[in-house]
Each structure stands twice: as C-alpha cells, then as structure tokens.
Write an enzyme that holds these catalytic residues in place. Sequence first.
Site, short mmCIF file in Angstrom:
data_model
loop_
_atom_site.label_atom_id
_atom_site.label_comp_id
_atom_site.label_asym_id
_atom_site.label_seq_id
_atom_site.Cartn_x
_atom_site.Cartn_y
_atom_site.Cartn_z
N ASN A 13 8.43 -22.90 16.89
CA ASN A 13 8.88 -23.85 16.04
C ASN A 13 9.76 -24.66 16.24
O ASN A 13 10.97 -24.37 16.35
CB ASN A 13 9.10 -22.99 14.72
CG ASN A 13 9.32 -24.02 13.63
OD1 ASN A 13 9.20 -25.11 13.49
ND2 ASN A 13 9.94 -23.28 12.49
N LYS A 15 11.01 -27.29 14.69
CA LYS A 15 12.01 -27.71 13.56
C LYS A 15 12.05 -29.12 13.66
O LYS A 15 11.20 -29.94 14.39
CB LYS A 15 12.96 -26.75 13.53
CG LYS A 15 12.81 -25.34 13.14
CD LYS A 15 13.72 -24.40 12.78
CE LYS A 15 13.35 -23.12 12.81
NZ LYS A 15 14.48 -22.15 12.34
N HIS A 101 7.20 -21.62 5.37
CA HIS A 101 8.48 -21.47 6.16
C HIS A 101 9.54 -21.34 5.40
O HIS A 101 9.64 -22.17 4.49
CB HIS A 101 8.65 -22.56 7.34
CG HIS A 101 9.91 -22.03 8.25
ND1 HIS A 101 11.22 -22.07 7.74
CD2 HIS A 101 9.77 -21.51 9.28
CE1 HIS A 101 11.79 -21.54 8.86
NE2 HIS A 101 10.70 -21.12 10.10
N GLU A 103 12.58 -22.16 5.45
CA GLU A 103 13.42 -23.33 5.17
C GLU A 103 12.80 -24.47 4.27
O GLU A 103 13.51 -25.25 3.77
CB GLU A 103 13.65 -24.03 6.52
CG GLU A 103 14.63 -23.24 7.46
CD GLU A 103 14.63 -23.36 8.91
OE1 GLU A 103 13.84 -24.45 9.30
OE2 GLU A 103 15.01 -22.40 9.61
N GLU A 183 9.00 -12.99 8.75
CA GLU A 183 10.52 -13.60 9.06
C GLU A 183 11.51 -13.49 8.09
O GLU A 183 11.64 -14.08 7.16
CB GLU A 183 10.31 -15.22 9.32
CG GLU A 183 9.43 -15.69 10.22
CD GLU A 183 9.59 -17.16 10.67
OE1 GLU A 183 9.81 -17.11 11.99
OE2 GLU A 183 9.64 -18.07 10.13
N GLY A 189 17.89 -17.95 12.58
CA GLY A 189 18.83 -19.07 13.30
C GLY A 189 20.33 -18.27 12.97
O GLY A 189 21.32 -18.90 13.09
N SER A 229 15.54 -15.45 15.00
CA SER A 229 16.49 -15.11 16.38
C SER A 229 15.76 -14.35 17.42
O SER A 229 16.52 -13.47 18.06
CB SER A 229 17.63 -14.57 15.76
OG SER A 229 18.46 -15.08 15.00
P1 PGA Z 1 15.07 -18.82 15.15
O1 PGA Z 1 13.90 -19.46 14.00
O2 PGA Z 1 14.32 -18.24 15.98
O3 PGA Z 1 15.97 -20.05 15.26
O4 PGA Z 1 15.78 -17.87 14.18
C1 PGA Z 1 12.80 -18.72 13.67
C2 PGA Z 1 12.03 -19.45 12.73
O5 PGA Z 1 12.53 -20.24 11.71
O6 PGA Z 1 10.75 -19.59 12.75
#
Ligand code: PGA
Length: 279
Positions: A13, A15, A101, A103, A183, A189, A229
């Site tokens: 992803n 983003k 997601h 976010e 997640e 992140g 992460s």
């Molecule tokens: P990250 O994001 O690996 O940067 O923690 C994972 C995600 O949001 O799918």
Amino acid sequence: MMGPMRPVIVAGNWKMQTTPADAGELAATIARRTNEPDVVRVLCPPFVCLAAVRDALAADPAGRGVEVGAQNVHHELAGAYTGEISAPMLVGLATWAIVGHSERRRDAGETDILINQKVRRARDARLHVILCVGEQLAEREAGLAEAVVRAQVQGCLDGVEPPSIGDQGSIYHRAPWLTIAYEPVWAIGTGRTARGADAAAMAGTIRRTLGDLGFANRGETTPVLYGGSVTSATIDEFLAEPSIDGALVGGASLQPDEMAGIVARAALTARGRGAQPAR
Ligand code: PGA
C-alpha cells in the site's frame, strides 16, 4: 490432514506516495526483485499512478505476475461526488481494491456501514477486496480488541454475498474475492508490531465471525493478512503462524530491498504450505 489451501499474499500500500512519473519504474523494480510465482503480489499505488504501474508491469517480463490494486473505492457507482473514484472506473486499471483502511476511517470518517457498501461495489466490479480491520490501542488495552474487530467484520460484511461461482472460476483463480487484513491501528506506521500470537488469535476470531455471518467453510479459505509496520525483519513472526497468509505492507512497500526480503520469506512459507506455482 492438510489445512485449507489459501494463497500467500504480499500487498503493498503506497498510500499518498509516488507520482505518475516515477511509479512505473518503482513497480517494475519491485517486480524484478520479488519474482516469486508462489506468492500473490499486489501493488496499490495512488489512483493517478494506476495506469503507469499497470503499463510498466505489462511491459516487463517480471511484471506480469504482479497485480495492481486501488487504495479505495467510492460507495456509489457514479454521480455528483466531486473528487471521488467509483469501483467501475477501475476496470482495466486494477484488479484489487483496499477497502476500509484505518487512515480512511480516521480521515474520511468511513463507517462500517459505508465500508459494507464499498465492499459490494468492489465485488460487483469484479475486484479482489482487501478489507481492513483493526483496533485502537486503548481498545486493546481495555481487553476489547477481539470484540472491536468482530464488530467491524460483522458490520462491513453483513449481508454481503460472494460473487457467483462462474466469476470465481474465471477471475479469482489465484486468490478468492475477499481477503481480510488485520491491522491494529497502533501498529500502522509506528514501527511497533503486534505479536505473532495475537495476530493469529485475531485471525481465528475473524474466521469464526465469517462463519457466524454464513460464510461457512469460506471462512477457512479466506486469506487473513497482518498489517502494521511489517518489514523484512518483522515478517517472519507473522508468517510463522499458520493462520496468517501474508502481509499488507505500507512504508516498506516503497523500498525494493524490503519488498525483496518480505516476498522471499513469503515464498518460503508458500512452498512450505504446499503452494502450487502459478502458471
Ligand atoms: P505500515 O502501513 O506498514 O507503514 O505500518 C501498513 C498499512 O497501513 O497498511
């Protein structure tokens, strides 16, 4: 007895990163560095980079095994929704879509009811859906993680039927139409990951919830990914869990070296679980 056969999936992803000018080259580089046919590989660039990524992958012999995904779809088919992209618009550009997601739940106020509608739209457009679920830190600390995730799975999939058998045969031969990414929000992140055992317990909760929703044995064949992460250094703990089928990777998915390490480990897992090489 052998367990249910599920594909091992690594989805990146990206983003809100990359541009149409650089996304294609990054995708092709990742494809070359991760050339493992036993692993289902998906790259999810921003909408405006989908065409560049699709074309770069099609032009590279190593790229043909990599699938392209969107990071979101709108809950309506078309209409007066300025700035939005609907699932039917993605046909020809992407074969996967991330939905729900955290976010987007946080920044766009997406609710389980809205996400349920998005799942239907993506399914109807014959996309593979990666549905994201996960608890907040305070919810885990309060012992509510499993209840929160169960409610999210229920809300996002209540009444959602799988595509018809004919569609499953033609389009969904490498992976079923639905994948769930667990997640934990506090792991995204942050450099902090869940423990493999906790992620495995959550995969069990997710599959039991799918059973309660009437998915019956499809619960057992639904891939569950871990996300939050994930790097080449942290992926092993999750792939060591038989109930975890791969990862949704954010930050590390922009780094070819990291993706090479993650997919190499995923390929070992896939072969260990008896994956048939894709043809
Ligand atoms: P990250 O994001 O690996 O940067 O923690 C994972 C995600 O949001 O799918």
